[in-house]
Write an enzyme that holds these catalytic residues in place. Structure first.
Site, mmCIF file in Angstrom:
data_model
loop_
_atom_site.group_PDB
_atom_site.id
_atom_site.type_symbol
_atom_site.label_atom_id
_atom_site.label_comp_id
_atom_site.label_asym_id
_atom_site.label_seq_id
_atom_site.Cartn_x
_atom_site.Cartn_y
_atom_site.Cartn_z
ATOM 1 N N ARG A 54 -5.680 16.444 3.444
ATOM 2 C CA ARG A 54 -4.769 15.389 3.942
ATOM 3 C C ARG A 54 -3.224 15.793 3.219
ATOM 4 O O ARG A 54 -2.584 15.243 2.431
ATOM 5 C CB ARG A 54 -4.948 14.338 3.226
ATOM 6 C CG ARG A 54 -4.313 12.875 3.950
ATOM 7 C CD ARG A 54 -4.554 11.699 3.047
ATOM 8 N NE ARG A 54 -4.217 10.443 3.894
ATOM 9 C CZ ARG A 54 -3.748 9.201 3.696
ATOM 10 N NH1 ARG A 54 -3.691 9.223 2.027
ATOM 11 N NH2 ARG A 54 -3.350 8.208 4.362
ATOM 12 N N ASP A 100 -13.045 2.398 4.278
ATOM 13 C CA ASP A 100 -12.035 2.150 5.381
ATOM 14 C C ASP A 100 -12.381 1.692 6.468
ATOM 15 O O ASP A 100 -11.670 1.236 7.140
ATOM 16 C CB ASP A 100 -11.286 3.531 5.121
ATOM 17 C CG ASP A 100 -10.306 3.893 4.293
ATOM 18 O OD1 ASP A 100 -9.999 3.187 3.524
ATOM 19 O OD2 ASP A 100 -9.980 5.221 4.210
ATOM 20 N N ASP A 129 0.977 -1.233 -0.163
ATOM 21 C CA ASP A 129 -0.059 0.011 -0.052
ATOM 22 C C ASP A 129 0.938 1.174 0.103
ATOM 23 O O ASP A 129 2.037 1.288 -0.315
ATOM 24 C CB ASP A 129 -1.045 0.117 1.278
ATOM 25 C CG ASP A 129 -2.247 0.671 1.009
ATOM 26 O OD1 ASP A 129 -2.631 1.808 0.961
ATOM 27 O OD2 ASP A 129 -3.331 -0.025 0.641
ATOM 28 N N ASP A 130 0.137 2.240 0.325
ATOM 29 C CA ASP A 130 0.964 3.643 0.449
ATOM 30 C C ASP A 130 2.434 3.374 0.994
ATOM 31 O O ASP A 130 2.511 2.921 2.022
ATOM 32 C CB ASP A 130 0.113 4.659 1.170
ATOM 33 C CG ASP A 130 0.254 6.117 0.899
ATOM 34 O OD1 ASP A 130 1.362 6.325 0.156
ATOM 35 O OD2 ASP A 130 -0.294 6.918 1.464
ATOM 36 N N ASP A 176 -6.211 4.564 -5.786
ATOM 37 C CA ASP A 176 -6.867 5.243 -4.746
ATOM 38 C C ASP A 176 -6.954 6.899 -5.170
ATOM 39 O O ASP A 176 -6.585 7.362 -6.220
ATOM 40 C CB ASP A 176 -5.992 5.463 -3.315
ATOM 41 C CG ASP A 176 -6.642 5.365 -2.260
ATOM 42 O OD1 ASP A 176 -7.698 5.844 -2.280
ATOM 43 O OD2 ASP A 176 -6.152 5.078 -1.105
ATOM 44 N N LYS A 188 -4.043 -0.884 -6.664
ATOM 45 C CA LYS A 188 -4.902 -0.384 -5.832
ATOM 46 C C LYS A 188 -4.967 1.031 -6.239
ATOM 47 O O LYS A 188 -4.106 1.920 -6.175
ATOM 48 C CB LYS A 188 -4.659 -0.500 -4.416
ATOM 49 C CG LYS A 188 -5.895 0.263 -3.771
ATOM 50 C CD LYS A 188 -5.586 -0.365 -2.112
ATOM 51 C CE LYS A 188 -6.468 0.550 -1.118
ATOM 52 N NZ LYS A 188 -6.032 0.264 0.034
#
Ligand code: GLA
Length: 731
Positions: A443, A548, A367-368, A478, A476
């Protein structure tokens, strides 16, 4: 499946297996809606539906016609602004003289074999022999622009795919202020409306209430679908339940600003519209250009809300999700986000993969935090280069993971940019913002101007380079904030209102180009969880992360709400750690499995930290996935309780197409005093009444008994109680 035009009656008739849609050309060239719904035959009684009686001078009629022909009264196929239709209208085209008054008059039509896809937009597809299309060309009497209404029907589905395009054969510019994709005029307004509302962490909660007089709408002006509402709307007769009743649906294949609007007018009739949100939208159409509005799907079912959902699920699976993964069993994945957040290195990722592979997990998703200098959420979006300090050589890490018999997937957030990034330092003008004005930050990130081809090119090349550099089989995708200061540096002042739509077209184009380069790439859509869960994205990404919030109890109403339109195969659902990171709640590991097994299935936890007992449960869940996923993906889905999982007991099932295999999930969220009495009798649905079914514990019962009398569900005095059971037809 049939489309027919009766010259004598000037009447169009579209027939799917279980629905009819009829309209005719009126005396002023308007398209008068006659009927959409259950099967009918054409006769004079039905044809009268297209007429209304003029009542007052406040409903004027076009010159030369009678008061009965006032557009203010009539049920219309597609309405336009400014000529006496005072309800919400579908189209407004502004001319060079400044007026937006639009009058749509029938000019011609074509009945074609097959169904074309829309250029640059997601749209349904089908083999030529399995579909037909009617195109009706209307002309704006004030500008000469053509408004072409398209209706496609399919041999295997009770769906009408509608779209609209405007072509400009004139020598002057036409500005499209409003062009909704589909209109449905009903002859009464006695309906409940059902739609999905939500917020981050609580997406797609189904809402149902009576339609009120006046205008009601759900919409987005966030530049993307948003967590708050979903671009679909259902009208159900008030007595309709999951299993009975006439129910209509409209679903938009679009991922940007949309509106779904209903108006109950002075005569208690309903007009419903769906399409691009006209707020801050305008499109300049030069001579010889064509503009395509997104496609909308119309559904009708006389088998209740569940019947409508099943039509939608099957249609999306067969005619919208075009990925080769659409019908395929997906690899069970483990995602490192909740296990590590940004705090990982090559070794930690490999350890997770190693432990996961031992238990039978089939793909590691990083992921991130793998790129640029990203060690928290304050930098590097846009710098899609591997962080070698953290990961070393990505290709060799992927090779090591592949050797464990696991696939590898990677997170991207293509549309975003951090202020602290090489990309921003080089291209500050690539960000959506109004020159000289302040930018809104979410963010600590800003939004790239996806309407620019140089931005899309940059993203295509940098993302492709990463995907070519190692065996990456999944991404993924996002998108973690909404659009603000929607202004593009490249567009002239009179095209600024095109930016939001051009942004969406850029997002689609990037998907298109990446999928052309990597046709087998499995894309999972995501937007702070399920903030962009729509049929437009499903055209490219066969699955979307639902939320989430992976708390299994909260997921019930999220996933059941999602199932109003979207199939289980598209719902990203994982088992995550407890106490849950979003709610701090602890629910049993088995129940987390039962809920995740109702979607794509995977894990979102640090597998290296599980106890032996939990690891054993993981093994069992994986075995269950292999046993059950075919039916979850391909079966017919039944919500066995009303209210979309918002009540204490929620149950759902899948029935295989041949009705031989059934999988049932039952959840009781909270224990109640004396909650084991009376026992729960659950009526199953969709079985073959005459087949004898056998349960896991070898008890047997006929389909008709299980559907009419139901089955007694064992209970326990505990919160978050869940069970899954199967039935198999004995012959
Ligand atoms: C979003 C996603 C999460 C995770 C984070 C990473 O919030 O929904 O699943 O990928 O971004 O920053």
């Amino acid at each position: 499946m049939q489309i027919h035009f009766c010259k004598k009656r000037k009447l169009f008739r579209l027939e799917t297996e279980n629905s009819s849609c009829l309209f005719r050309i009126g005396p002023g060239g308007e398209l008068r809606h006659i009927w959409y719904g259950g099967k009918v035959e054409v006769d004079t009684i039905l044809e009268e539906f297209a007429d209304r009686m003029g009542t007052s001078s406040f409903s004027p009629q076009p010159e030369g016609l009678t008061p009965d022909d006032s557009p203010d009264l009539l049920p219309l196929e597609y309405s336009a602004f400014g000529c006496s239709d005072f309800r919400i209208t579908a189209a407004a085209l502004r001319k060079e003289n400044g007026t937006s008054v639009t009058s749509l008059i029938y000019r011609s039509h074509k009945i074609l074999k097959g169904k074309k896809v829309l250029p640059g937009l997601p749209s349904s597809f089908s083999k030529t022999k399995d579909s037909m299309t009617l195109e009706v060309t209307m002309e704006d009497g004030f500008s000469g622009a053509g408004v072409i209404l398209s209706y496609s029907i399919f041999a295997d589905s009770d769906v009408i795919a509608r779209s609209v395009r405007v072509s400009n054969p004139t020598k002057t510019t036409v500005r499209i202020e409003k062009l909704l994709s589909a209109q449905l005029d009903f002859h009464h307004a006695d309906f409940d409306v059902i739609y999905l509302k939500g917020m981050w962490g609580k997406e797609r909660q189904a809402v149902r209430h009576r339609l009120l007089p006046g205008r009601q709408c759900i919409s987005s002006s966030r530049g993307s679908t948003g967590h708050q509402y979903n671009p679909g709307i259902v009208f159900a007769e008030p007595s309709a339940t999951e299993n009975v009743g006439d129910v209509y649906g409209m679903l938009l294949l679009y991922s940007g600003n949309y509106i779904a609007e209903a108006e109950c007018d002075q005569y208690q009739t309903l007009r419903a519209l769906i399409g691009i949100n006209p707020e801050n939208f305008e499109w300049k159409l030069e001579p010889n250009e064509t503009f395509y509005a997104p496609e909308a799907l119309l559904f009708f079912s006389d088998k209740g809300i569940g019947g409508l959902s099943r039509i939608s699920h099957k249609f999306l699976m067969d005619h919208v999700i075009r990925s080769p993964w659409g019908h395929r069993k997906r690899p069970i994945l483990i995602n490192n986000w909740e296990a590590t957040y940004f705090d990982f290195n090559n070794e930690k990722i490999f350890q997770i993969a190693k432990e996961a592979s031992k238990l039978g997990i089939e793909m590691l998703v990083l992921d991130d935090g793998w790129f640029g200098e990203r060690n928290d959420d304050r930098s590097s979006l846009g710098d899609w280069f591997v962080n070698k300090k953290k990961l070393g050589n990505l290709a060799s890490l992927v090779r090591k993971i592949n050797k464990l018999n696991m696939k590898f997937g990677l997170w991207f957030e293509p549309e975003m940019i951090s202020e602290n990034s090489q990309l921003y330092r080089k291209h500050p003008d690539w960000v959506l913002h109004v020159p000289g004005g302040k930018k809104s930050i979410g963010r600590t990130q800003m939004v790239l101007d996806m309407s620019r081809t140089d931005v899309v090119d940059y993203l295509f090349h940098t993302i492709s380079d990463v995907l070519h550099s190692a065996n990456i089989e999944y991404i993924k995708w996002d998108m973690n904030r909404n659009l603000t200061e929607i202004y593009s540096q490249l567009l002239p002042p009179d095209r600024q209102k095109e930016t939001a739509h051009r942004y969406v077209l850029g997002v689609y184009q990037l998907h298109e180009r990446l999928l052309e380069e990597f046709p087998n790439l499995l894309i999972e859509g995501c937007s702070g969880g399920g903030g962009r869960f729509d049929a437009g994205m499903l055209y490219y990404a066969p699955q979307i992360w639902c939320s989430d919030n992976s708390d299994a109890l909260d997921r019930i109403s999220i996933q059941m709400g999602t199932s109003l339109f979207y199939p289980s195969s598209a719902m990203g659902a994982h088992v995550s750690v407890c106490p849950n990171h979003q709610t701090r709640r602890t629910v049993p590991f088995t129940m987390r499995g039962h809920v995740a097994l109702s979607g794509t299935f995977g894990y979102e936890l640090d597998i290296t930290k599980l106890s032996d007992e939990e690891k054993e449960l993981v093994r069992q869940q994986i075995q269950n996935y292999h046993e059950w996923n075919n039916i979850v993906r391909e079966g017919n889905h039944y919500r066995l309780t009303e209210n979309f999982g918002q009540t204490n007991i929620a149950a759902w099932s899948w029935v295989s197409q041949d009705q031989k295999k059934v999988l049932v999930t039952v959840i009781r969220k909270n224990s109640e005093p004396c909650g084991i009495n009376p026992p729960l009798h659950l009526k199953l649905r969709g079985l073959d009444p005459d087949k004898l079914y056998e349960l896991d514990d070898k008890r047997r019962s006929h389909g008709k008994t299980l559907m009419n009398a139901g089955i007694r569900i064992p209970n326990a005095m505990q919160d978050a109680f869940s069970i899954i059971f199967h039935l198999n037809a004995t012959e």
